[in-house]
Design an enzyme around this catalytic site. Sequence first.
Site, PDB file in Angstrom:
ATOM      1  N   VAL A  78     -18.083  14.432 -16.088  1.00  0.00           N
ATOM      2  CA  VAL A  78     -18.180  14.154 -14.651  1.00  0.00           C
ATOM      3  C   VAL A  78     -19.006  12.883 -14.473  1.00  0.00           C
ATOM      4  CG1 VAL A  78     -19.006  14.977 -12.421  1.00  0.00           C
ATOM      5  CG2 VAL A  78     -17.969  16.590 -14.037  1.00  0.00           C
ATOM      6  N   ASP A  88     -24.215  25.469 -13.319  1.00  0.00           N
ATOM      7  CA  ASP A  88     -23.006  24.958 -13.957  1.00  0.00           C
ATOM      8  C   ASP A  88     -21.919  26.039 -13.897  1.00  0.00           C
ATOM      9  OD1 ASP A  88     -22.476  22.538 -16.312  1.00  0.00           O
ATOM     10  OD2 ASP A  88     -21.081  24.221 -16.186  1.00  0.00           O
ATOM     11  N   ASN A 116     -25.555  13.498 -20.753  1.00  0.00           N
ATOM     12  CA  ASN A 116     -24.438  12.928 -21.495  1.00  0.00           C
ATOM     13  C   ASN A 116     -24.050  11.619 -20.815  1.00  0.00           C
ATOM     14  OD1 ASN A 116     -24.291  15.218 -23.198  1.00  0.00           O
ATOM     15  ND2 ASN A 116     -23.081  16.314 -21.677  1.00  0.00           N
ATOM     16  N   HIS A 132     -26.057  13.274 -13.928  1.00  0.00           N
ATOM     17  CA  HIS A 132     -26.622  14.623 -13.832  1.00  0.00           C
ATOM     18  C   HIS A 132     -27.421  14.958 -15.079  1.00  0.00           C
ATOM     19  CE1 HIS A 132     -22.563  14.900 -15.577  1.00  0.00           C
ATOM     20  NE2 HIS A 132     -23.028  15.898 -16.318  1.00  0.00           N
ATOM     21  N   HIS A 140     -28.577  18.206 -17.395  1.00  0.00           N
ATOM     22  CA  HIS A 140     -28.355  19.627 -17.677  1.00  0.00           C
ATOM     23  C   HIS A 140     -29.722  20.226 -17.997  1.00  0.00           C
ATOM     24  CE1 HIS A 140     -23.881  19.425 -18.570  1.00  0.00           C
ATOM     25  NE2 HIS A 140     -24.196  18.145 -18.712  1.00  0.00           N
TER      26      HIS A 140
HETATM   27  P1  5GP Z   1     -20.897  16.462 -18.587  1.00  0.00           P
HETATM   28  O1  5GP Z   1     -20.071  16.718 -19.810  1.00  0.00           O
HETATM   29  O2  5GP Z   1     -20.249  15.454 -17.650  1.00  0.00           O
HETATM   30  O3  5GP Z   1     -22.319  16.140 -18.919  1.00  0.00           O
HETATM   31  O4  5GP Z   1     -20.971  17.855 -17.858  1.00  0.00           O
HETATM   32  C1  5GP Z   1     -20.321  18.171 -16.675  1.00  0.00           C
HETATM   33  C2  5GP Z   1     -20.660  19.623 -16.375  1.00  0.00           C
HETATM   34  O5  5GP Z   1     -20.269  19.888 -15.048  1.00  0.00           O
HETATM   35  C3  5GP Z   1     -19.943  20.630 -17.272  1.00  0.00           C
HETATM   36  O6  5GP Z   1     -20.907  21.443 -17.927  1.00  0.00           O
HETATM   37  C4  5GP Z   1     -19.070  21.424 -16.303  1.00  0.00           C
HETATM   38  O7  5GP Z   1     -19.010  22.796 -16.627  1.00  0.00           O
HETATM   39  C5  5GP Z   1     -19.746  21.183 -14.958  1.00  0.00           C
HETATM   40  N1  5GP Z   1     -18.846  21.161 -13.819  1.00  0.00           N
HETATM   41  C6  5GP Z   1     -17.707  20.430 -13.710  1.00  0.00           C
HETATM   42  N2  5GP Z   1     -17.135  20.622 -12.502  1.00  0.00           N
HETATM   43  C7  5GP Z   1     -17.937  21.501 -11.844  1.00  0.00           C
HETATM   44  C8  5GP Z   1     -17.869  22.092 -10.545  1.00  0.00           C
HETATM   45  O8  5GP Z   1     -16.952  21.843  -9.749  1.00  0.00           O
HETATM   46  N3  5GP Z   1     -18.862  22.947 -10.202  1.00  0.00           N
HETATM   47  C9  5GP Z   1     -19.906  23.240 -11.050  1.00  0.00           C
HETATM   48  N4  5GP Z   1     -20.837  24.086 -10.610  1.00  0.00           N
HETATM   49  N5  5GP Z   1     -19.998  22.683 -12.284  1.00  0.00           N
HETATM   50  C10 5GP Z   1     -19.031  21.837 -12.670  1.00  0.00           C
END
Ligand code: 5GP
Length: 115
Positions: free
Chosen positions: A97, A31, A88, A101, A103
């Site tokens: 995003v 991340d 999430n 996915h 985490h």
């Molecule tokens: P969500 O809130 O959708 O579950 O988490 C999305 C995660 O994706 C966040 O923890 C954020 O830091 C990570 N993230 C968003 N864009 C990128 C990216 O371009 N590259 C990487 N490595 N992580 C990303």
Amino acid sequence: MAVDCPFCRIISKEIAAEIVYEDEEIVSFKDVNPMAPVHLLIVPRRHISSLADLKAEDTMLMGRLLSVANDLARAFNLDKTGYRVVINCGQEGGQLVYHLHLHLLGGKALSPSIA
Ligand code: 5GP
Ligand code: ZN
């Protein structure tokens, strides 16, 4: 592939990420904004927007995502101390995003609170 999806662009290597695992249907990378010493994202190559969009035929894929999370937890030495796997889903679930996915978080004592 979804054109504006950052994770599709990572999977296709259009944008850089620190990839730690890949196979024919799953990719895992660090991340960019880690919330723990180990914070990996585990994603299917195929664009599925969220957990809410899973279909019955995705059951095996979902099992594999969890299994890869477990393998990575071992590879990153989290298996003895413990770790957390989070998905999430949707706006109030904190999803930012919209490419499914998991985490994988670990390497410190995580807050017992999940909300
Ligand atoms: P969500 O809130 O959708 O579950 O988490 C999305 C995660 O994706 C966040 O923890 C954020 O830091 C990570 N993230 C968003 N864009 C990128 C990216 O371009 N590259 C990487 N490595 N992580 C990303
Ligand atoms: Zn995508």
